[in-house]
Motif scaffolding. Structure first.
Motif, mmCIF file in Angstrom:
data_model
loop_
_atom_site.group_PDB
_atom_site.id
_atom_site.type_symbol
_atom_site.label_atom_id
_atom_site.label_comp_id
_atom_site.label_asym_id
_atom_site.label_seq_id
_atom_site.Cartn_x
_atom_site.Cartn_y
_atom_site.Cartn_z
ATOM 1 N N THR A 1 -57.071 12.129 16.620
ATOM 2 C CA THR A 1 -56.055 11.957 17.604
ATOM 3 C C THR A 1 -55.694 13.248 18.188
ATOM 4 N N THR A 2 -54.697 12.821 19.194
ATOM 5 C CA THR A 2 -54.429 13.974 20.142
ATOM 6 C C THR A 2 -53.909 15.098 19.595
ATOM 7 N N GLU A 3 -53.033 14.901 18.577
ATOM 8 C CA GLU A 3 -52.418 15.985 17.848
ATOM 9 C C GLU A 3 -53.478 16.803 17.138
ATOM 10 N N TRP B 1 -55.021 18.520 19.636
ATOM 11 C CA TRP B 1 -54.155 19.894 20.007
ATOM 12 C C TRP B 1 -54.526 21.113 18.942
ATOM 13 N N PHE C 1 -53.682 18.255 28.411
ATOM 14 C CA PHE C 1 -53.472 17.394 27.222
ATOM 15 C C PHE C 1 -52.938 15.938 27.508
ATOM 16 N N HIS D 1 -55.055 12.700 26.237
ATOM 17 C CA HIS D 1 -54.312 11.657 25.434
ATOM 18 C C HIS D 1 -54.607 10.321 26.413
ATOM 19 N N THR D 2 -54.475 10.342 27.777
ATOM 20 C CA THR D 2 -54.501 9.077 28.449
ATOM 21 C C THR D 2 -56.020 8.576 28.505
ATOM 22 N N ARG E 1 -58.493 9.416 26.414
ATOM 23 C CA ARG E 1 -59.060 9.263 24.706
ATOM 24 C C ARG E 1 -60.006 8.061 24.575
#
Length: 191
Positions: free
Chosen positions: A3-5, A8, A37, A41-42, A44
């Motif tokens: 995930t993006t999280e 990060w 980020f 995210h966009t 991924r």
């Protein structure tokens, strides 16, 4: 799929340090990190191989930093009548005259290399052909000649220079032979 999280948590400190080092501006670094980020995210879904996550993230970061520099460039309009003023450093010409007695003290092979390459401006490849030696041997001969010339000169004078290599002064030491220097024309004609 990460995930993006997760990305990060795993990367943001390193990426921020890299961006801050590149931009040298804390606020701009925060903005660029945010842009990184958003792109992660966009985009991924474009990462097909999870094993390439690290290189994918760093590629996005480098590209975003480059995009920042491209968009932040500031151009100044120059006047049409602007003329480049190139100032020769007159001291370098004086220094060239001072080298004459030292060039005469070189071996014939080194003297010829300095004369052809540094005084007459002959390309090293052409010098190699003329001398019947390999290009590598010609480069080595020129380098050795320059080093020997420098050593001879430094035995006589100290030569402080600016950060661009322009000679600022010649400080004669004991038994300096600079006083014996002929004119630059005599140097070329006597070789």
């Amino acid at each position: 799929m990460h995930t993006t999280e997760f990305i990060w948590t795993s990367f943001h400190k390193e990426l921020h340090a890299f961006i801050r080092h590149s931009l040298k501006d804390e606020m701009a670094s925060d903005d660029v990190l945010q842009d990184v980020f958003v792109k992660i995210h966009t985009r991924r879904h474009t990462l097909k191989d999870e094993g390439k996550l690290v290189s994918w993230v760093w590629q996005i970061t480098r590209n975003t930093v480059l995009d920042h520099f491209r968009t932040k460039r500031q151009f100044t309009e120059l006047p049409d009548d602007l003329v480049l003023q190139h100032e020769e450093n007159p001291f370098n010409a004086t220094f060239a005259q001072c080298m004459s007695p030292f060039i005469h003290n070189l071996s014939p092979l080194h003297k010829e290399a300095i004369k052809k390459i540094d005084i007459e401006g002959m390309p090293q490849k052409q010098f190699a052909e003329q001398e019947g030696i390999s290009y590598t041997a010609a480069k080595s001969r020129v380098q050795r000649a320059r080093l020997h010339l420098k050593d001879l000169f430094l035995e006589c004078c100290a030569i402080p220079a600016d950060k661009y290599g322009n000679i600022l002064d010649m400080i004669p030491q004991k038994n300096c032979r600079c006083q014996e220097r002929p004119s630059p024309h005599a140097l070329v004609s006597s070789m």
